[in-house]
Design a protein around this motif. Structure first.
Motif, PDB file in Angstrom:
ATOM      1  N   GLY A  14     -87.929  80.075   4.538  1.00  0.00           N
ATOM      2  CA  GLY A  14     -88.330  80.165   3.130  1.00  0.00           C
ATOM      3  C   GLY A  14     -87.242  79.690   2.195  1.00  0.00           C
ATOM      4  N   TYR A  15     -86.002  80.109   2.472  1.00  0.00           N
ATOM      5  CA  TYR A  15     -84.883  79.671   1.640  1.00  0.00           C
ATOM      6  C   TYR A  15     -84.715  78.155   1.708  1.00  0.00           C
ATOM      7  CZ  TYR A  15     -82.529  83.878  -0.102  1.00  0.00           C
ATOM      8  OH  TYR A  15     -82.182  84.999  -0.786  1.00  0.00           O
ATOM      9  N   LEU A  54     -87.190  72.009  -2.316  1.00  0.00           N
ATOM     10  CA  LEU A  54     -87.955  71.816  -3.555  1.00  0.00           C
ATOM     11  C   LEU A  54     -87.029  71.657  -4.755  1.00  0.00           C
ATOM     12  CD1 LEU A  54     -90.853  74.383  -3.010  1.00  0.00           C
ATOM     13  CD2 LEU A  54     -90.945  71.902  -2.760  1.00  0.00           C
ATOM     14  N   VAL A  55     -85.929  72.424  -4.767  1.00  0.00           N
ATOM     15  CA  VAL A  55     -84.967  72.292  -5.859  1.00  0.00           C
ATOM     16  C   VAL A  55     -84.315  70.909  -5.823  1.00  0.00           C
ATOM     17  CG1 VAL A  55     -82.749  73.111  -6.744  1.00  0.00           C
ATOM     18  CG2 VAL A  55     -84.514  74.747  -6.088  1.00  0.00           C
ATOM     19  N   VAL A  60     -86.928  75.831   2.459  1.00  0.00           N
ATOM     20  CA  VAL A  60     -88.013  75.164   1.730  1.00  0.00           C
ATOM     21  C   VAL A  60     -87.746  75.215   0.230  1.00  0.00           C
ATOM     22  CG1 VAL A  60     -90.459  75.309   1.122  1.00  0.00           C
ATOM     23  CG2 VAL A  60     -89.755  75.532   3.507  1.00  0.00           C
ATOM     24  N   ALA A  61     -87.285  76.376  -0.258  1.00  0.00           N
ATOM     25  CA  ALA A  61     -86.970  76.499  -1.683  1.00  0.00           C
ATOM     26  C   ALA A  61     -85.850  75.538  -2.083  1.00  0.00           C
ATOM     27  CB  ALA A  61     -86.569  77.941  -2.001  1.00  0.00           C
ATOM     28  N   TYR A  62     -84.805  75.428  -1.245  1.00  0.00           N
ATOM     29  CA  TYR A  62     -83.711  74.513  -1.541  1.00  0.00           C
ATOM     30  C   TYR A  62     -84.187  73.058  -1.534  1.00  0.00           C
ATOM     31  CZ  TYR A  62     -80.485  78.438  -0.864  1.00  0.00           C
ATOM     32  OH  TYR A  62     -79.812  79.621  -0.964  1.00  0.00           O
TER      33      TYR A  62
END
Length: 219
Positions: A171-172, A178-179, A174-176
């Motif tokens: 999850g982390y 996207l950022v 994927v978030a990174y």
């Protein structure tokens, strides 16, 4: 694949940004906090890795076969008591990580509510302390529900921990990713895009995506 799990020890380094509104001189102090976190944590991880590899190599033991390398090294060198100290430190680290991650999540939910993305009631603050109490009441049940459901469903405690770490790491990352994808577009929109951030964002997104794909293929 192992690198993705190792990332779980490094995630959340950017959490200081969620407190930017509450910080003194945030444009100075928040970047310092993030950079310092990366440098100090990175140095600590390298030191720990080198120490463990060297310790096992000196005794001709297999590091990969050890379920608890620190305890094994402490016992092998007659320092069994320090293994307990290390366990206490690890437990404290997990607690600090949980508090820090929860604080970051609560602040994000609070900000999303104040910006109209989430219902307005989640932006309410405590009458006496001024804390984002409504966002806390939303986040904590969700956070606690996952391990409780896993353990309550009969999943072994260690397996439950491994599962949550794996999902959390994914999850982390994927978030990174996207950022990294969004950052150049955002900088371009505000007229501050330069070549260096665009290149760093592209390379980081590619590396993180490759690591995540390798993790799921190997797993």
């Amino acid at each position: 694949a192992g690198a993705v799990i190792a990332v779980t020890a490094f995630v959340g380094f950017e959490s200081a940004t969620t407190l930017g509104v509450e910080a003194v001189s945030p444009l100075r102090n928040v970047p310092r906090a993030i950079t310092g976190t990366v440098v100090i944590s990175g140095a600590l991880f390298v030191l720990a890795a080198v120490t463990q590899v060297a310790g096992f190599d000196a005794r001709g033991a297999d590091l990969a076969a050890s379920a608890s390398p620190l305890n094994a090294l402490a016992a092998a060198y007659g320092l069994g008591g320090w293994g307990v100290v290390a366990d206490v430190g690890i437990a404290a680290s997990f607690l600090a990580c949980a508090i820090g991650s929860t604080t970051a999540l609560v602040r994000v939910l609070f900000a999303l509510s104040r910006d109209g993305v989430l219902p307005a009631r989640f932006g309410d603050t405590h009458r006496r302390f001024g804390t984002p109490a409504a966002a806390v009441s939303l986040a904590l049940p969700l956070i606690a529900a996952v391990p409780l459901l896993l353990v309550g469903g009969g999943v072994d405690m260690r397996d439950a921990m491994h599962a949550t770490l794996s999902v959390g790491a994914a999850g982390y990352i994927v978030a990174y990713i996207l950022v990294c994808v969004a950052a150049p577009a955002f900088l371009r929109r505000i007229g501050e895009l330069t070549p260096l951030p665009a290149v760093v964002a592209a390379l980081s997104a590619a590396a993180l995506t490759a690591a995540l794909v390798a993790f799921f293929v190997d797993d």
